[in-house]
Design a protein around this motif. Sequence first.
Motif, short mmCIF file in Angstrom:
data_model
loop_
_atom_site.label_atom_id
_atom_site.label_comp_id
_atom_site.label_asym_id
_atom_site.label_seq_id
_atom_site.Cartn_x
_atom_site.Cartn_y
_atom_site.Cartn_z
N LEU A 76 0.83 -1.20 0.00
CA LEU A 76 0.00 0.00 0.00
C LEU A 76 0.86 1.26 0.00
O LEU A 76 0.58 2.23 -0.71
CB LEU A 76 -0.95 -0.01 1.19
N ARG A 77 1.93 1.24 0.79
CA ARG A 77 2.86 2.38 0.81
C ARG A 77 3.51 2.54 -0.56
O ARG A 77 3.62 3.66 -1.08
CB ARG A 77 3.91 2.16 1.89
N ASP A 78 3.97 1.43 -1.15
CA ASP A 78 4.62 1.49 -2.45
C ASP A 78 3.67 2.02 -3.53
O ASP A 78 4.06 2.83 -4.38
CB ASP A 78 5.12 0.10 -2.86
N GLU A 79 2.43 1.59 -3.48
CA GLU A 79 1.45 2.04 -4.46
C GLU A 79 1.23 3.54 -4.34
O GLU A 79 1.16 4.25 -5.36
CB GLU A 79 0.13 1.28 -4.26
N THR A 80 1.16 4.03 -3.11
CA THR A 80 0.99 5.47 -2.89
C THR A 80 2.17 6.25 -3.42
O THR A 80 2.02 7.30 -4.07
CB THR A 80 0.79 5.75 -1.39
N LEU A 81 3.39 5.76 -3.16
CA LEU A 81 4.59 6.43 -3.63
C LEU A 81 4.66 6.46 -5.15
O LEU A 81 5.03 7.47 -5.76
CB LEU A 81 5.84 5.75 -3.06
N CYS A 82 4.30 5.35 -5.79
CA CYS A 82 4.33 5.30 -7.25
C CYS A 82 3.33 6.28 -7.85
O CYS A 82 3.63 6.98 -8.82
CB CYS A 82 4.03 3.88 -7.73
N SER A 83 2.14 6.33 -7.28
CA SER A 83 1.13 7.25 -7.77
C SER A 83 1.60 8.70 -7.63
O SER A 83 1.48 9.50 -8.57
CB SER A 83 -0.18 7.04 -7.01
N ALA A 84 2.17 9.03 -6.47
CA ALA A 84 2.66 10.38 -6.24
C ALA A 84 3.82 10.74 -7.16
O ALA A 84 4.01 11.91 -7.51
CB ALA A 84 3.07 10.54 -4.78
N ALA A 85 4.61 9.72 -7.56
CA ALA A 85 5.76 9.94 -8.43
C ALA A 85 5.37 10.05 -9.90
O ALA A 85 6.23 10.29 -10.75
CB ALA A 85 6.78 8.82 -8.26
N GLY A 86 4.09 9.86 -10.22
CA GLY A 86 3.63 10.02 -11.59
C GLY A 86 3.72 8.76 -12.43
O GLY A 86 3.70 8.84 -13.67
N VAL A 87 3.81 7.60 -11.79
CA VAL A 87 3.82 6.35 -12.54
C VAL A 87 2.49 6.19 -13.26
O VAL A 87 1.43 6.45 -12.69
CB VAL A 87 4.09 5.16 -11.59
N ASP A 88 2.55 5.76 -14.51
CA ASP A 88 1.33 5.57 -15.28
C ASP A 88 0.73 4.18 -15.08
O ASP A 88 -0.48 4.03 -14.96
CB ASP A 88 1.61 5.79 -16.77
N ILE A 89 1.62 3.16 -15.03
CA ILE A 89 1.17 1.79 -14.85
C ILE A 89 2.06 1.12 -13.82
O ILE A 89 3.28 1.13 -13.93
CB ILE A 89 1.23 0.99 -16.18
N LEU A 90 1.43 0.51 -12.82
CA LEU A 90 2.15 -0.26 -11.80
C LEU A 90 1.80 -1.73 -12.01
O LEU A 90 0.64 -2.12 -11.92
CB LEU A 90 1.75 0.19 -10.40
#
Length: 279
Positions: A76-90
Motif C-alpha cells: 500500500l505504501r509502495d502504491e501510494t509512492l508510485c502514484s505520487a511519483a507520476g507512474v502511469d502503470i504499476l
Amino acid sequence: MQTITTITELRHALAESRKTDRCVGFVPTMGYLHDGHLALLRESRIRCHVTVASIFVNPTQFGPTEDLSTYPRDFLRDETLCSAAGVDILFTPDAGEIYPAHFTTFVEPGELARPLCGAFRPGQFRGVATVVCKLFNIMQPDFAFFGQKDFQQCAVVRSMSADLDFPIEIVTVPTVREPDGLAMSSRNKYLTSDERKRALAISRALFTAEAAFRAGEREAKRLTDTARRHLTELDQLQYLELVDPDSLEPATSPLGRRTVLCVAAYIGSTRLIDNVILT
C-alpha cells in the motif's frame, strides 16, 4: 495510475502507447520503495511519455538460506509512492504469473555473473537475468532504469540486453544516499540502531579511497588498503575489489581512466553492497 496484475492486462494497457509511438520507460523493483527507486522513476518521467514500474519479489534470485520470506514488503505504501511519483502503470504480478507451472527456461548470464556477488550468491544473476528478460519481453519498453548501487546487476542486464538484441536503452542512475552517506537499500530496514551506525564504515571506506584517487593515487593495492582500514567495524567483509567497469575483471595498476571500487559486507545478519566509480 493503473495497477495491473496480469501480463494480458499489461499488454493491453500498453497497446495504445505502441499505436501512437509514445516512448515507454520501465523501472523494475522488488518493492519497499525508497528515494533511490523514486530517482529512477523521476528519470523515466523526464525521458519518456509513459512510465511503467513493477513490484515483484523475484524468488529465483534468492538462495535457499536467503531472506525471500522476510524481504520487506509494504504494498500500500509502495502504491501510494508510485502514484505520487507520476507512474502511469504499476505492474504487480504474483509468482505464478511470472513463473507458471512447468516453467523450465532460464537465462544464463555468463562471465559477468561470476565475480563479486556472483561468487557468494550462486544463481542470483541467473534469476535476475531471467526475470528481467521476461519483463522486457512482456513490456517492450524503450528505456529501462537501474540504480548504480547494484553495479554488477547493471552490467549483467546491459550485457544480456545487447546479446539478446533487445532494442532497449539501459540507463544507470547514480546511487542515492542518506545524508550521512549510507547507500539507500530496502535491506537497511533490517539494521538495528547500532548496526546502522557501523554500516557507515562502508561508504566512509569508499569515499576515502575515492579522495585518494582524486589526489593522484593510481596503485590498486594502496587504494584498497586505504579503504580496508575503515572496515574493521564490519561483521564480515565478503569482498573489496577494484574492477574494470565493463568486464568486472580485477583492475591492474596503474589504474586507467575509469575503475569501480565494489564492496559487499555483513552488518549483523544484513548483507549490504555499495560502490564508487573512480574516474
